[in-house]
Design a protein around this motif. Structure first.
Motif, short mmCIF file in Angstrom:
data_model
loop_
_atom_site.label_atom_id
_atom_site.label_comp_id
_atom_site.label_asym_id
_atom_site.label_seq_id
_atom_site.Cartn_x
_atom_site.Cartn_y
_atom_site.Cartn_z
N THR A 4 0.85 -1.19 0.00
CA THR A 4 0.00 0.00 0.00
C THR A 4 0.88 1.23 0.00
N ARG A 5 0.59 2.12 -0.91
CA ARG A 5 1.38 3.34 -1.03
C ARG A 5 0.77 4.45 -0.17
N PRO A 6 1.61 5.32 0.35
CA PRO A 6 1.09 6.43 1.15
C PRO A 6 0.14 7.32 0.36
N LEU A 7 0.38 7.47 -0.94
CA LEU A 7 -0.49 8.30 -1.76
C LEU A 7 -1.91 7.73 -1.80
N SER A 8 -2.04 6.42 -1.84
CA SER A 8 -3.36 5.79 -1.82
C SER A 8 -4.10 6.10 -0.52
N LEU A 9 -3.36 6.06 0.59
CA LEU A 9 -3.97 6.35 1.88
C LEU A 9 -4.36 7.83 1.97
N ILE A 10 -3.54 8.71 1.43
CA ILE A 10 -3.84 10.13 1.45
C ILE A 10 -5.07 10.43 0.59
N ILE A 11 -5.14 9.81 -0.58
CA ILE A 11 -6.30 10.02 -1.45
C ILE A 11 -7.58 9.52 -0.78
N ALA A 12 -7.51 8.36 -0.14
CA ALA A 12 -8.69 7.84 0.56
C ALA A 12 -9.11 8.78 1.69
N ALA A 13 -8.14 9.33 2.42
CA ALA A 13 -8.47 10.25 3.51
C ALA A 13 -9.07 11.55 2.98
N VAL A 14 -8.53 12.06 1.90
CA VAL A 14 -9.07 13.30 1.32
C VAL A 14 -10.49 13.09 0.80
N LEU A 15 -10.72 11.95 0.16
CA LEU A 15 -12.09 11.63 -0.29
C LEU A 15 -13.03 11.51 0.90
N GLY A 16 -12.54 10.93 1.99
CA GLY A 16 -13.35 10.81 3.20
C GLY A 16 -13.69 12.16 3.80
N VAL A 17 -12.72 13.08 3.81
CA VAL A 17 -12.99 14.43 4.34
C VAL A 17 -14.10 15.09 3.54
N GLY A 18 -13.98 15.01 2.22
CA GLY A 18 -15.01 15.61 1.37
C GLY A 18 -16.37 14.96 1.57
N ALA A 19 -16.39 13.64 1.67
CA ALA A 19 -17.66 12.94 1.86
C ALA A 19 -18.28 13.25 3.21
N GLY A 20 -17.47 13.30 4.25
CA GLY A 20 -17.99 13.60 5.59
C GLY A 20 -18.55 15.01 5.67
N TYR A 21 -17.82 15.96 5.14
CA TYR A 21 -18.28 17.34 5.17
C TYR A 21 -19.57 17.50 4.35
N LEU A 22 -19.58 16.92 3.16
CA LEU A 22 -20.76 17.02 2.29
C LEU A 22 -21.96 16.33 2.91
N PHE A 23 -21.74 15.19 3.55
CA PHE A 23 -22.84 14.45 4.17
C PHE A 23 -23.50 15.27 5.27
N ASP A 24 -22.70 15.86 6.15
CA ASP A 24 -23.28 16.71 7.20
C ASP A 24 -23.92 17.96 6.62
N GLN A 25 -23.35 18.49 5.57
CA GLN A 25 -23.94 19.66 4.91
C GLN A 25 -25.32 19.33 4.36
N LEU A 26 -25.45 18.17 3.72
CA LEU A 26 -26.74 17.76 3.17
C LEU A 26 -27.75 17.47 4.28
N LEU A 27 -27.31 16.85 5.35
CA LEU A 27 -28.21 16.60 6.48
C LEU A 27 -28.73 17.90 7.08
N THR A 28 -27.84 18.87 7.26
CA THR A 28 -28.23 20.15 7.83
C THR A 28 -29.16 20.91 6.89
N ALA A 29 -28.89 20.86 5.61
CA ALA A 29 -29.73 21.54 4.64
C ALA A 29 -31.14 20.93 4.61
N ALA A 30 -31.25 19.66 4.92
CA ALA A 30 -32.56 19.00 4.94
C ALA A 30 -33.26 19.18 6.29
N GLY A 31 -32.62 19.90 7.22
CA GLY A 31 -33.23 20.14 8.52
C GLY A 31 -33.07 18.99 9.50
N ARG A 32 -32.16 18.08 9.23
CA ARG A 32 -31.92 16.94 10.11
C ARG A 32 -30.69 17.20 10.96
N PRO A 33 -30.54 16.48 12.06
CA PRO A 33 -29.33 16.67 12.88
C PRO A 33 -28.09 16.10 12.19
#
Length: 172
Positions: A4-33
């Motif tokens: 496993t290359r460090p770049l693969s781990l970094i890409i997975a983490a960056v994708l996770g940051v984007g997904a986590g932020y977007l997921f909470d953003q969508l939940l909040t926009a829909a009026g959910r906790p």
């Protein structure tokens, strides 16, 4: 299989940051906790990291001559792939947790201690899963023999050079 290359781990983490932020953003926009992981998620991440390392230990012992039985190559490959998948999944969960934390910290009101501590525990335990996956992957690797570098008895080059001889170290 390549390590496993460090770049693969970094890409997975960056994708996770984007997904986590977007997921909470969508939940909040829909009026959910906002999303808060259950207490069992960090526990399961640590248990998975420990299990992966425990699966890799017999393979390490057998490849280093400390075990009486031979190594089943199919089992070794499965454990190595599990280790690689665990490290990538752990990196994704590290990023996901960091994205959720980032969203909570950018809100105008203060986050609750319970949700923030659950997210921090998830990030820490996911990092332990990454470490466990990388350790298990290391335990599943074997030492290179001299025969591995020179599979045909030559100097390591399978292609002839300009002189037409394998290896290119022979005079014309």
């Amino acid at each position: 299989m390549k390590r496993t290359r460090p770049l693969s781990l970094i890409i997975a983490a960056v994708l996770g940051v984007g997904a986590g932020y977007l997921f909470d953003q969508l939940l909040t926009a829909a009026g959910r906790p906002t999303f808060t992981p259950m207490v069992s998620l960090p526990i399961m991440l640590v248990v998975l990291g420990i299990v992966v390392v425990l699966f890799a230990l017999p393979i390490h012992r057998a490849t280093h001559g400390r075990s009486a039985g031979p190594v089943n190559p199919f089992h070794a490959v499965r454990v190595a792939m599990l280790a690689k998948a665990s490290s990538l999944l752990g990196a994704l969960f590290v990023g996901l947790g960091l994205g959720l934390i980032l969203f909570l910290l950018t809100r105008p009101n203060d986050p609750s201690v319970g949700s923030l501590s659950a997210l921090i525990a998830t990030v820490v335990c996911a990092a332990l899963l990454v470490a466990g996956g990388l350790i298990a992957e290391h335990l599943c690797t074997i030492r290179k023999d001299d025969d591995d570098e020179h599979p045909r008895g030559g100097s390591g080059s399978d292609r002839p050079d300009d002189s037409g001889l394998a290896g290119g170290s022979h005079p014309r």
